[in-house]
Scaffold this active site. Structure first.
Site, mmCIF file in Angstrom:
data_model
loop_
_atom_site.group_PDB
_atom_site.id
_atom_site.type_symbol
_atom_site.label_atom_id
_atom_site.label_comp_id
_atom_site.label_asym_id
_atom_site.label_seq_id
_atom_site.Cartn_x
_atom_site.Cartn_y
_atom_site.Cartn_z
ATOM 1 N N GLU A 95 0.862 -1.344 0.142
ATOM 2 C CA GLU A 95 -0.089 0.054 -0.025
ATOM 3 C C GLU A 95 0.719 1.249 0.003
ATOM 4 O O GLU A 95 1.875 1.479 0.676
ATOM 5 C CB GLU A 95 -0.845 0.096 1.302
ATOM 6 C CG GLU A 95 -1.874 -1.126 1.204
ATOM 7 C CD GLU A 95 -2.978 -1.149 2.317
ATOM 8 O OE1 GLU A 95 -3.993 -1.996 2.263
ATOM 9 O OE2 GLU A 95 -2.567 -0.540 3.333
ATOM 10 N N CYS A 108 3.642 8.474 0.798
ATOM 11 C CA CYS A 108 4.176 7.521 1.634
ATOM 12 C C CYS A 108 4.327 6.252 0.952
ATOM 13 O O CYS A 108 3.497 5.516 0.684
ATOM 14 C CB CYS A 108 3.407 7.364 2.994
ATOM 15 S SG CYS A 108 3.938 6.321 4.173
ATOM 16 N N CYS A 115 7.225 -6.925 7.173
ATOM 17 C CA CYS A 115 8.171 -6.242 7.911
ATOM 18 C C CYS A 115 8.769 -6.933 8.995
ATOM 19 O O CYS A 115 7.853 -7.711 9.551
ATOM 20 C CB CYS A 115 7.817 -4.895 8.497
ATOM 21 S SG CYS A 115 9.182 -3.972 9.437
ATOM 22 N N CYS A 119 7.692 -4.519 15.608
ATOM 23 C CA CYS A 119 7.407 -3.446 16.627
ATOM 24 C C CYS A 119 5.806 -3.863 17.301
ATOM 25 O O CYS A 119 5.072 -3.935 16.529
ATOM 26 C CB CYS A 119 7.373 -1.945 15.976
ATOM 27 S SG CYS A 119 8.895 -1.624 15.404
ATOM 28 N N CYS A 122 2.762 -1.918 15.794
ATOM 29 C CA CYS A 122 2.540 -1.495 14.452
ATOM 30 C C CYS A 122 1.602 -2.812 13.726
ATOM 31 O O CYS A 122 2.034 -3.932 13.696
ATOM 32 C CB CYS A 122 3.794 -1.590 13.781
ATOM 33 S SG CYS A 122 3.614 -1.003 12.060
ATOM 34 N N GLU A 163 11.062 -1.726 6.517
ATOM 35 C CA GLU A 163 12.119 -1.076 7.327
ATOM 36 C C GLU A 163 13.074 -0.773 5.925
ATOM 37 O O GLU A 163 13.544 -1.539 5.442
ATOM 38 C CB GLU A 163 12.738 -1.950 8.268
ATOM 39 C CG GLU A 163 14.046 -1.524 8.782
ATOM 40 C CD GLU A 163 14.269 0.204 8.986
ATOM 41 O OE1 GLU A 163 13.330 0.587 9.919
ATOM 42 O OE2 GLU A 163 14.992 0.863 8.618
ATOM 43 N N LEU A 218 11.702 6.606 17.357
ATOM 44 C CA LEU A 218 12.759 6.463 18.752
ATOM 45 C C LEU A 218 11.506 5.677 19.740
ATOM 46 O O LEU A 218 11.768 4.852 20.220
ATOM 47 C CB LEU A 218 12.917 8.046 19.209
ATOM 48 C CG LEU A 218 13.995 7.938 20.318
ATOM 49 C CD1 LEU A 218 15.025 7.392 20.198
ATOM 50 C CD2 LEU A 218 14.276 9.286 20.835
ATOM 51 N N HIS A 219 10.176 6.547 19.873
ATOM 52 C CA HIS A 219 9.328 5.949 20.730
ATOM 53 C C HIS A 219 9.492 5.756 22.075
ATOM 54 O O HIS A 219 8.578 5.150 22.767
ATOM 55 C CB HIS A 219 8.871 4.670 20.054
ATOM 56 C CG HIS A 219 8.395 4.911 18.851
ATOM 57 N ND1 HIS A 219 7.903 6.182 18.235
ATOM 58 C CD2 HIS A 219 8.171 4.023 17.596
ATOM 59 C CE1 HIS A 219 7.439 5.857 16.848
ATOM 60 N NE2 HIS A 219 7.788 4.704 16.466
ATOM 61 N N ASN A 293 -2.625 5.604 16.425
ATOM 62 C CA ASN A 293 -3.718 5.072 15.884
ATOM 63 C C ASN A 293 -3.829 3.738 16.333
ATOM 64 O O ASN A 293 -3.285 2.810 16.183
ATOM 65 C CB ASN A 293 -3.350 5.008 14.432
ATOM 66 C CG ASN A 293 -3.009 6.598 13.986
ATOM 67 O OD1 ASN A 293 -3.797 7.363 14.164
ATOM 68 N ND2 ASN A 293 -1.806 6.691 13.270
ATOM 69 N N CYS A 336 -0.305 6.013 10.006
ATOM 70 C CA CYS A 336 0.570 5.495 10.363
ATOM 71 C C CYS A 336 0.370 4.116 10.961
ATOM 72 O O CYS A 336 -0.282 4.316 12.249
ATOM 73 C CB CYS A 336 1.475 6.175 11.334
ATOM 74 S SG CYS A 336 2.009 7.805 10.873
HETATM 75 N N1 SAH Z 1 10.240 0.865 9.651
HETATM 76 C C1 SAH Z 1 10.474 2.463 9.248
HETATM 77 C C2 SAH Z 1 9.593 2.883 8.467
HETATM 78 C C3 SAH Z 1 7.971 2.851 8.935
HETATM 79 S S1 SAH Z 1 7.582 4.342 9.311
HETATM 80 C C4 SAH Z 1 10.351 3.011 10.851
HETATM 81 O O1 SAH Z 1 10.174 2.196 11.636
HETATM 82 O O2 SAH Z 1 10.772 3.964 11.057
HETATM 83 C C5 SAH Z 1 5.845 4.231 10.125
HETATM 84 C C6 SAH Z 1 5.945 4.839 11.401
HETATM 85 O O3 SAH Z 1 4.606 4.755 11.946
HETATM 86 C C7 SAH Z 1 7.184 4.655 12.215
HETATM 87 O O4 SAH Z 1 7.404 5.904 13.007
HETATM 88 C C8 SAH Z 1 6.070 3.573 13.103
HETATM 89 O O5 SAH Z 1 6.781 3.622 14.400
HETATM 90 C C9 SAH Z 1 4.797 4.548 13.275
HETATM 91 N N2 SAH Z 1 3.639 3.669 13.595
HETATM 92 C C10 SAH Z 1 3.469 2.392 13.489
HETATM 93 N N3 SAH Z 1 2.399 2.014 14.152
HETATM 94 C C11 SAH Z 1 1.804 3.045 14.432
HETATM 95 C C12 SAH Z 1 0.397 3.200 15.013
HETATM 96 N N4 SAH Z 1 -0.471 2.398 15.236
HETATM 97 N N5 SAH Z 1 0.234 4.777 15.164
HETATM 98 C C13 SAH Z 1 0.975 5.549 14.814
HETATM 99 N N6 SAH Z 1 2.153 5.461 14.407
HETATM 100 C C14 SAH Z 1 2.435 4.197 14.260
#
Ligand code: SAH
Length: 344
Positions: A95, A108, A115, A119, A122, A163, A218-219, A293, A336
């Site tokens: 997508e 995007c 992946c 995480c 995600c 990633e 980072l998170h 989200n 996201c």
């Molecule tokens: N793998 C890379 C590229 C993906 S970017 C990375 O981790 O940066 C997608 C972004 O959305 C990342 O920052 C991820 O952590 C974030 N993300 C994943 N699940 C999400 C959710 N449910 N709500 C908001 N952001 C989310």
């Protein structure tokens, strides 16, 4: 350019590689400019109507390259967002999301089918990596969406499924193709690559693409929390990640974005905010706070609004540049972490 039965798709060939191809075939170097002009400026994909290219060259191109496209299977729209589902030649699906901003349109793109980063929060990562996307499969997301949506895409974020630093070479060739001034000619500073913190990728990236933006997912402000939600942090410790980012900033003189998802009760306390401020203080960076989200399959909850604002205030008071991410596409599961949440 032929590898056994596998024929290279033309949309995955960088300008330099195409030039080498023409030279190796005893053809004129300027055919590269001609072909790039048709493909990426005029958007003409049919060799038959490329009138200034001789038939012998066309014949050779037909034999050596595949000119086919991936397919748009479905599209979902909301006010300021369009989500596209693509089917690849082998039947896999990915997508992409087109977003309309006041400054332009950003796309995007996905970089992998599935992946492996795992995480915990995600949705996209619940499907394990099936394979890397080929360069042409990333380039074609952009070409097809521009055509379908009848817009010029001004910005690209590599933040879809996958990633990017786990598919370094193909993603970087994608960037070479879209930034080529003989083709799409997008400014490097209009492109952002987001990583969950793959250190060897960041090391290469700072040498290869010092004008392309880097975002770090980072998170968490410490290893303890990060280990719980992002398995990558067991491979690459937070301290080492921060040292690598400091090196990146020193070498490139560019500002780094830290993405920080706000997860209720997990990483959103005021203590966490103070710890984060301490961790990144003095760095050329800014923090993008992302309201989480929620998805049906994952138990994490979005932080309360007051909590997000209080977290924001603490960063501000510590002189850290911070924004709260504008939300796109929640209604069509295009936000996201929601890609592939539902097959639509
Ligand atoms: N793998 C890379 C590229 C993906 S970017 C990375 O981790 O940066 C997608 C972004 O959305 C990342 O920052 C991820 O952590 C974030 N993300 C994943 N699940 C999400 C959710 N449910 N709500 C908001 N952001 C989310």
């Amino acid at each position: 350019m032929k590898y056994g039965d596998f024929m290279k798709n033309i949309f995955g060939i960088t300008y330099n590689d195409l030039e080498t191809y023409f030279i190796n075939n005893g053809d004129k170097k300027f055919r590269t400019t001609q072909l790039y002009d048709f493909l990426y400026k005029k958007r003409v994909y049919d060799l038959n109507i490329m009138n200034n290219i001789p038939n012998t060259t066309k014949e050779k191109l037909r034999n050596d390259f595949d000119f086919s496209f991936i397919k748009i299977l479905k599209k979902q729209e909301d006010e300021d967002v369009k989500k596209y589902l693509f089917e690849l030649a082998d039947g896999n699906r990915i997508e992409s999301v087109l977003m309309f901003h006041d400054y332009g349109t950003s796309l995007c793109v996905s970089s992998q089918v599935g992946c492996n980063m795992g995480c915990a929060f995600c949705e996209s990562g619940r499907l394990k990596k099936v394979r890397n996307l080929e360069t042409y499969e990333i380039v074609e997301q952009l070409l097809l969406i521009e055509k379908d949506a009848k817009v010029k895409i001004t910005h690209v974020v590599v933040m879809g499924i996958g990633e990017p630093f786990d598919n370094y070479d193909n993603v970087m060739n994608f960037i070479r193709i879209v930034t080529s001034n003989k083709g799409i000619d997008m400014g490097s500073r209009h492109i952002t690559v987001s990583t969950c913190g793959v250190i060897p990728g960041i090391m290469k990236f700072m040498d290869d693409f010092n004008q392309v933006n880097l975002a770090i997912s980072l998170h968490a402000p410490n290893d303890e929390i990060r280990n719980k939600i992002m398995p990558i942090s067991k491979a690459y410790k937070l301290n080492d990640l921060m040292d690598t980012i400091k090196l990146y900033i020193a070498k490139t003189n560019r500002r780094v974005t830290f993405e920080y998802i706000m997860l209720d009760g997990v990483n959103d306390s005021l203590e966490n905010a103070k710890e984060l401020a301490k961790l990144i203080k003095g760095m050329n960076c800014y923090v993008n706070l992302i309201p989480y989200n929620e998805t049906e399959n994952i138990a994490f909850k979005r932080s309360k609004k007051v909590q997000i604002l209080a977290f924001y205030d603490i960063l501000k008071k510590n002189n850290i540049a911070v924004t709260i991410r504008r939300e796109f596409g929640g209604k069509v599961d295009a936000a996201c972490g929601q890609l592939r949440a539902k097959t639509f």
